[in-house]
Design an enzyme around this catalytic site. Structure first.
Site, PDB file in Angstrom:
ATOM      1  N   PRO A  72      37.409  57.341  10.502  1.00 26.46           N
ATOM      2  CA  PRO A  72      36.817  56.306   9.650  1.00 26.46           C
ATOM      3  C   PRO A  72      37.619  56.047   8.377  1.00 26.46           C
ATOM      4  CG  PRO A  72      35.089  57.690  10.535  1.00 26.46           C
ATOM      5  CD  PRO A  72      36.399  58.311  10.954  1.00 26.46           C
ATOM      6  N   CYS A  73      37.749  54.758   8.064  1.00 25.02           N
ATOM      7  CA  CYS A  73      38.625  54.360   6.958  1.00 25.02           C
ATOM      8  C   CYS A  73      37.870  53.939   5.707  1.00 25.02           C
ATOM      9  CB  CYS A  73      39.527  53.206   7.407  1.00 25.02           C
ATOM     10  SG  CYS A  73      38.617  51.680   7.795  1.00 25.02           S
ATOM     11  N   GLN A  74      36.528  53.871   5.771  1.00 26.27           N
ATOM     12  CA  GLN A  74      35.771  53.249   4.689  1.00 26.27           C
ATOM     13  C   GLN A  74      36.101  53.804   3.314  1.00 26.27           C
ATOM     14  OE1 GLN A  74      34.616  54.342   7.613  1.00 26.27           O
ATOM     15  NE2 GLN A  74      32.621  53.490   8.136  1.00 26.27           N
ATOM     16  N   PHE A  76      38.735  55.433   2.404  1.00 31.74           N
ATOM     17  CA  PHE A  76      40.154  55.329   2.074  1.00 31.74           C
ATOM     18  C   PHE A  76      40.511  53.916   1.607  1.00 31.74           C
ATOM     19  CE2 PHE A  76      41.564  58.851   5.240  1.00 31.74           C
ATOM     20  CZ  PHE A  76      41.391  59.818   4.261  1.00 31.74           C
ATOM     21  N   SER A  77      39.768  52.931   2.106  1.00 26.72           N
ATOM     22  CA  SER A  77      40.125  51.534   1.886  1.00 26.72           C
ATOM     23  C   SER A  77      40.031  51.152   0.413  1.00 26.72           C
ATOM     24  CB  SER A  77      39.198  50.629   2.706  1.00 26.72           C
ATOM     25  OG  SER A  77      39.436  49.278   2.408  1.00 26.72           O
TER      26      SER A  77
END
Length: 372
Positions: A72-74, A76-77
């Site tokens: 999951p990138c949430q 990091f974004s």
């Protein structure tokens, strides 16, 4: 090549690698709608579910050549709260655990470019240290889907690991990228365009600009309602307190409206609620998991015989922008037939996925290096 895919989503990796003859050993996905897509499209591949509860050594029979996944990138974004490993992106450690237990020759990890700078680079640095301690040689690069044959500007970070002393840099970098006198980005793009025209099967990046009427001086302002727009030459529609809703002002730029019929071009709403043309309008912005929020892409079909139409991309168009087969996510859902599959879960699944042509290129490169 036998591989395990975790954080599988709707399996862009398997769509990309089926033509290569690669075998998916298992998936690991927990979200209900993507799970239903996996069951519909690959009924014979087990979905192990929640990645945090999988005992990889006991669940997987036989050796695995590769582990692939985009944790999951949430958090990091740069568009998110930047919580780093304290947020959902902390599931990166589950990816590390999977690789640690399965010990594949290769691994491929995907994420947003913001992963490089999250926690001042410490989060990505920890991933590199963990994988280095497991004995993997590493290489990483940001790749943009628009250069692989889809009309979407989608920049993503890819980390490739190869077990042992041999560097995997050849997977991500063509020989000319490693030379001492690299071309400028503009020169490189022109050369890539020439290569794509000369040979449709050329390796590496592919880029061919889509046709579109040339941009000139005439400016037409419209108010987007996801229905027909009202042109008021050089005058914007009224501004709202919640730009990004259906009544956001949009600007159309074209040299000759009379010649623009039957053409379409895209606008993207960015994280600052600005609506703008992406590039020259022939590519979309990066598809988001929740269209209607920030980073939404709209299409203007510039048929000036009547009022122009501005609308959101359809799920089918989003599938094509990711390189999926048509209607890959159109499945029977909650007792309704595929023809009545709702748009919402399709948008989310597509927006969270990877671009198939990028994954195909990476698979081909891994396979080529693996044979050396």
């Amino acid at each position: 090549m036998r591989y395990v895919s975790i954080f599988s989503g709707v399996e862009a990796a398997t769509l990309a690698w089926e033509p290569l003859g690669w075998e998916p050993v298992a998936f690991s996905e927990i979200e209900p709608f993507p799970c239903a897509v996996l069951a519909e499209r690959w009924p014979d591949v087990p979905n192990l579910g929640d990645v945090t509860k999988v005992d990889w050594k006991n669940e997987i029979n036989g050796a695995v050549d590769l582990v692939v996944g985009g944790s999951p990138c949430q958090s990091f974004s740069v568009a998110g709260k930047r919580e780093g490993l304290k947020g959902a992106s902390g599931l990166m450690f589950e990816y590390i655990r999977c690789v640690q237990q399965l010990r594949p020759r290769w691994f491929l990890w995907e994420n947003v470019p913001g992963a490089l700078t999250s926690e001042n680079g410490d989060a990505f640095g920890q991933l590199l240290r963990e994988m280095d301690e497991l004995g993997y040689c590493l290489a990483w690069r940001i790749l943009d889907a628009q250069f692989f044959g889809v009309a979407q500007r989608r920049r993503r970070l890819f980390l490739v690991g190869h077990l042992g002393a041999e560097s995997p840099a050849e997977v991500l970098f063509e020989p000319d990228c490693l030379s001492g006198n690299p071309q400028s980005s503009r020169e490189k793009r022109k050369e890539l365009t020439r290569q794509a025209v000369r040979s449709a099967s050329c390796s590496g990046f592919k880029y061919a600009a889509a046709s579109r009427a040339s941009v000139g001086k005439n400016v037409f302002c419209m108010t987007g309602t996801q229905a027909h727009c009202h042109i008021s030459d050089e005058i914007s529609g009224y501004l709202t307190a919640h730009i990004g809703k259906d009544d956001a002002p949009v600007v159309v730029i074209d040299s000759n409206p009379e010649n623009a019929a039957n053409e379409a071009f895209g606008f993207a709403q960015n994280t600052r609620n600005e609506v703008r043309i992406v590039g020259d309008g022939t590519i979309s912005g990066a598809l988001a998991a929740n269209p209607g929020m920030k980073q939404t892409t709209f299409v203007c079909t510039s048929d000036y015989a009547s009022a122009p139409l501005v609308r959101r991309l359809t799920p089918l168009e989003c599938e094509r922008l990711q390189g999926f087969p048509d209607n890959h996510t159109r499945i029977s859902w909650k007792g309704k037939p595929a023809e009545e599959c709702p748009d919402g879960p399709r948008y989310k699944a597509i927006g969270n996925s990877m671009a198939v042509p990028v994954m195909r290129w990476l698979g081909e490169r891994i396979e080529a290096v693996d044979r050396l």
